[in-house]
Design an enzyme around this catalytic site. Structure first.
Site, short mmCIF file in Angstrom:
data_model
loop_
_atom_site.label_atom_id
_atom_site.label_comp_id
_atom_site.label_asym_id
_atom_site.label_seq_id
_atom_site.Cartn_x
_atom_site.Cartn_y
_atom_site.Cartn_z
N ASP A 176 0.84 -1.19 0.00
CA ASP A 176 0.00 0.00 0.00
C ASP A 176 0.88 1.25 0.00
O ASP A 176 1.66 1.46 0.93
CB ASP A 176 -0.87 -0.05 1.27
CG ASP A 176 -1.81 1.12 1.38
OD1 ASP A 176 -1.78 2.04 0.53
OD2 ASP A 176 -2.58 1.12 2.36
N ILE A 177 0.75 2.07 -1.00
CA ILE A 177 1.63 3.25 -1.13
C ILE A 177 1.43 4.22 0.03
O ILE A 177 2.36 4.95 0.39
CB ILE A 177 1.41 3.95 -2.50
CG1 ILE A 177 2.59 4.85 -2.87
CG2 ILE A 177 0.09 4.72 -2.53
CD1 ILE A 177 2.60 5.30 -4.31
N GLY A 202 -9.77 3.72 -5.96
CA GLY A 202 -8.41 3.21 -6.16
C GLY A 202 -7.40 3.86 -5.25
O GLY A 202 -7.67 4.12 -4.07
N VAL A 203 -6.24 4.14 -5.80
CA VAL A 203 -5.15 4.68 -4.99
C VAL A 203 -5.51 6.08 -4.48
O VAL A 203 -5.13 6.47 -3.37
CB VAL A 203 -3.82 4.63 -5.78
CG1 VAL A 203 -3.78 5.61 -6.92
CG2 VAL A 203 -2.64 4.80 -4.85
N ASP A 204 -6.25 6.83 -5.28
CA ASP A 204 -6.67 8.17 -4.87
C ASP A 204 -7.54 8.11 -3.60
O ASP A 204 -7.30 8.87 -2.64
CB ASP A 204 -7.46 8.79 -6.04
CG ASP A 204 -7.82 10.23 -5.81
OD1 ASP A 204 -7.21 11.09 -6.45
OD2 ASP A 204 -8.71 10.50 -4.99
N SER A 225 -2.53 4.93 -14.16
CA SER A 225 -3.45 4.54 -15.27
C SER A 225 -3.76 3.05 -15.36
O SER A 225 -4.54 2.65 -16.23
CB SER A 225 -2.96 5.01 -16.64
OG SER A 225 -3.14 6.41 -16.78
N GLY A 240 -5.27 1.05 -13.24
CA GLY A 240 -6.47 0.58 -12.56
C GLY A 240 -7.68 0.83 -13.44
O GLY A 240 -7.75 0.31 -14.56
N TYR A 283 -8.40 3.22 -15.26
CA TYR A 283 -8.11 3.86 -16.55
C TYR A 283 -7.65 2.86 -17.61
O TYR A 283 -7.51 3.22 -18.78
CB TYR A 283 -7.10 5.01 -16.39
CG TYR A 283 -7.73 6.29 -15.87
CD1 TYR A 283 -9.06 6.34 -15.46
CD2 TYR A 283 -6.99 7.47 -15.79
CE1 TYR A 283 -9.64 7.51 -14.99
CE2 TYR A 283 -7.56 8.65 -15.31
CZ TYR A 283 -8.88 8.67 -14.92
OH TYR A 283 -9.44 9.83 -14.46
#
Ligand code: ADP
Length: 174
Positions: A13-14, A35-37, A120, A122, A124
């Site tokens: 996990d970032i 997602g990551v956002d 991009s 995920g 995208y």
């Protein structure tokens, strides 16, 4: 320090990484997504969204810097990757531009360490293998004239992403 020695691959996990900057794969509004956002905003807390509201969005291929708030990272660089439309819509150039702009901003702020997710890859829909090659090649070439940047982590969220990046990094080493 050799450029390739600055690149590392980590799985997980970032939002848990202790680096100067984590990069967010955001959307044009910068007002939050999945997602990551979503993970970054959850961990950073509501002040991140407040700062993002002041930024007026972000064009595809561009990037904007904010504070990191409750993250371990000091800053977040929000970049907007291209949506994959089949490859003839300038997707590769836009994706390379994301990595370039993030590293330029980092360099301008004397930032020494960054972590990138697979921008991009995920919702995208960018094909992972092609995206990983662009990520690795662009970072390597940008680091050549940015000696102050000492560490770039590619953060792979799962096994598949890690394996694809491993291959891309090996190919770069040959
Ligand atoms: P995009 O809209 O740019 O495709 P996504 O957030 O949907 O953005 O996905 C980008 C990449 O981030 C995907 O490879 C996804 O697996 C990965 N990802 C999702 N959550 C996290 C996380 N917490 N840490 C690192 N990577 C993540």
């Amino acid at each position: 320090m050799a450029t390739m020695d600055k690149l590392t691959l980590q799985q997980g996990d970032i939002t848990a990484l202790k680096v100067d900057v984590i990069v967010n794969a955001a959307n044009n509004s910068l007002l939050g997504g999945g997602g990551v956002d979503g993970a970054i905003h959850r961990q950073a807390g509501p002040q991140l969204l407040e700062e993002c509201r002041l930024l007026g969005g972000c064009p595809t291929g561009e990037a904007k810097l904010t504070q990191g708030y409750n993250l371990d990272a000091d800053y977040v660089i929000h970049t907007v990757g291209p949506i994959w439309y089949g490859g003839d819509e300038g997707e590769a150039e836009a994706l390379a531009s994301c990595y370039k702009r993030c590293l330029q901003i980092a360099n301008d702020h004397q930032i020494m360490s960054l972590a990138f997710p697979a921008i991009s890859c995920g919702v995208y829909g960018y094909p992972l293998k092609e995206a990983a090659a662009i990520a690795v090649e662009t970072v390597v070439s940008e680091l050549m004239d940015k000696p102050e940047i000492k560490q770039v982590i590619f953060c792979a969220f799962n096994d598949e992403i890690r394996q694809v990046y491993e291959t891309a990094l090996l190919q770069m080493n040959q």
